[in-house]
Enzyme design. Structure first.
Site, PDB file in Angstrom:
ATOM      1  N   SER A  45      23.042  18.054  33.117  1.00  0.00           N
ATOM      2  CA  SER A  45      22.309  17.392  31.892  1.00  0.00           C
ATOM      3  C   SER A  45      22.196  18.584  30.954  1.00  0.00           C
ATOM      4  O   SER A  45      23.183  18.956  30.350  1.00  0.00           O
ATOM      5  CB  SER A  45      20.870  16.811  32.641  1.00  0.00           C
ATOM      6  N   ASP A  65      17.311  14.467  38.904  1.00  0.00           N
ATOM      7  CA  ASP A  65      18.213  13.658  39.120  1.00  0.00           C
ATOM      8  C   ASP A  65      19.454  14.368  39.819  1.00  0.00           C
ATOM      9  O   ASP A  65      19.791  15.515  39.555  1.00  0.00           O
ATOM     10  CB  ASP A  65      18.954  13.102  37.715  1.00  0.00           C
ATOM     11  N   HIS A 111      24.369  13.589  31.577  1.00  0.00           N
ATOM     12  CA  HIS A 111      23.358  12.759  30.915  1.00  0.00           C
ATOM     13  C   HIS A 111      23.817  12.918  29.265  1.00  0.00           C
ATOM     14  O   HIS A 111      23.423  13.964  28.600  1.00  0.00           O
ATOM     15  CB  HIS A 111      22.165  13.324  31.188  1.00  0.00           C
TER      16      HIS A 111
END
Length: 421
Positions: free
Chosen positions: A237, A361, A265
């Site tokens: 991310s 995540d 992301h």
């Protein structure tokens, strides 16, 4: 994704040394709106607001911000021109690029990341869109807080602490705050717009050697799978585009033996541009994953923004599946669905990497891959822009190694080359 935003409780007093923010945007409406949002957050404060890059460059040393929110398209001096000038005057400055979701702006934003920007914000195309977008407000405040706090930890400065009576976040929940040392500490309110939840506090793992006889800094490590990898899958991310560029610049032809599946992301349009950049640095084909296509060695598949990418077996092949389900871990695409599906399709022949990023995540997916007998490498804290995702993965005790970014590529090359570990 959407979040409920309730009325902010009044501040009970000043915050010691809040995170300092500069807002640079040619729209007076946007500058004023962002300024009001930030002023409602005890941990952060606007110290300067400018309509173009030239004024920001001239003022950056005097205002001494921790974080700059930088628009791309501005008169006199645009964001891309201003970025290296500000970083030259203030090394270590956190710059968050704010741009609308056009292909041109996506290309510029990814170029800005390669020039030293730390992150990006997908800005609504109109001022009214900015005004009404709860998601934009949420992302802006979350990234300013987390990246500002990370910068202070690297500089050895304590984070800003809000007054105890600032109230609970909008959702009525408290979220874990990051300790100055980079670990996860006790919960505290995050202000009016609640940040995405971070992994809960974890007790230190015992230093007794786990299975395989290895441990590091209280984090348990498990042995690598004895199976040769048949897939490389990556989740990342914040800071991910830069980390992926470094990684693929190193591993190049080593991935000719396996397909590579990536969840970064990112919003739509950005992921397509990211794939193009990865193709250039890796010297291998890369594109957004397409529904039903067979995954093949030597090709990089990037999860398209706004959709979850998974894989499943189809006869003797493994194919890409895309779905428009709800966000997972507040993210879409998310890493956990990809990791879970890869574990089912490839089992103990899975090699996974969890790179820099906010949130947790990939934590559950790490456990799933480990249960299937696969191997996971997490990026270490020192080389991560934010040690949220890789830290969460490392603390599961299911990773085989926790490595600096510049050591991950050489390790992947050795593993894919058949080196016994």
């Amino acid at each position: 994704m959407s979040f409920a935003v309730n009325a902010a409780p009044p501040r009970s007093g000043p915050v010691t040394d809040p995170i300092r923010v500069m807002v640079v945007d040619d729209s007076v409406v946007v500058r004023g709106l962002i300024g009001r949002w930030i002023d409602e957050e005890p941990e952060i404060a606007v110290v300067a607001s400018h309509r173009n890059g030239r004024l920001a460059v001239e003022d950056v040393e005097r205002s001494d911000p921790d974080v700059v929110i930088l628009d791309i398209e501005m008169p006199e001096m645009d964001g891309l021109t201003a970025l290296p000038k500000m970083l030259a005057k203030k090394p270590g400055l956190i710059v968050i690029i704010a741009s609308t979701l056009t292909r041109r702006n996506a290309e510029i934003s990814i170029r800005a990341l390669s020039l030293g920007a730390q992150d990006y914000l997908a800005k609504p195309e109109t001022n009214s869109g900015v005004t009404t977008s709860v998601e934009f407000r949420q992302e802006l405040l979350r990234k300013v807080k987390h990246l500002g706090a990370a910068r202070r930890r690297r500089a050895g400065r304590p984070p800003a602490v809000p007054p105890a009576s600032t109230g609970r976040p909008a959702s009525g929940r408290s979220f874990a705050a990051e300790r100055p040392g980079g670990g996860l500490g006790s919960t505290r309110p995050m202000g009016r717009a609640a940040a995405a939840p971070q992994p809960a506090a974890r007790p230190q793992q015992p230093h007794a050697a786990p299975i395989g006889g290895r441990s590091m800094a209280g984090i348990k490590l498990r042995p690598y799978s004895p199976q040769m990898p048949r897939v490389l899958t990556i989740g990342t991310s914040t800071g991910g585009p830069q980390a992926l560029a470094v990684l693929f610049g190193q591993i190049g032809r080593a991935i000719d033996k396996v397909p590579v599946l990536v969840t970064q992301h990112m919003p739509p349009t950005f992921t397509a541009i990211l794939a193009e950049h990865l193709a250039k640095v890796a010297g291998r084909p890369a594109h957004e994953g397409q529904e039903g296509e067979v995954v093949k060695p030597g090709i990089i598949y990037v999860a398209p923004g706004g959709k979850h990418m998974t894989v499943e077996k189809s006869g003797t092949d493994v194919v890409v599946r895309l779905n428009d389900g709800p966000p997972v871990n507040f993210c879409k695409p998310a890493v956990d669905p990809l990791f879970d599906s890869v574990a089912r399709a490839f089992g103990s022949s899975t090699l996974a990497l969890v790179l820099t990023g906010m949130g947790n995540d990939g934590e559950n997916g790490t456990r799933t891959i480990a249960r299937a007998g696969g191997s996971i490498i997490a990026q270490d804290e020192a080389s991560s822009v934010v040690w949220g995702m890789p830290g969460a993965a490392a603390h599961t005790g299911e990773c085989s190694e926790v490595l600096p970014l510049d050591q991950i590529g050489p390790k992947v090359i050795r593993i894919l080359g058949g080196q016994r570990l």
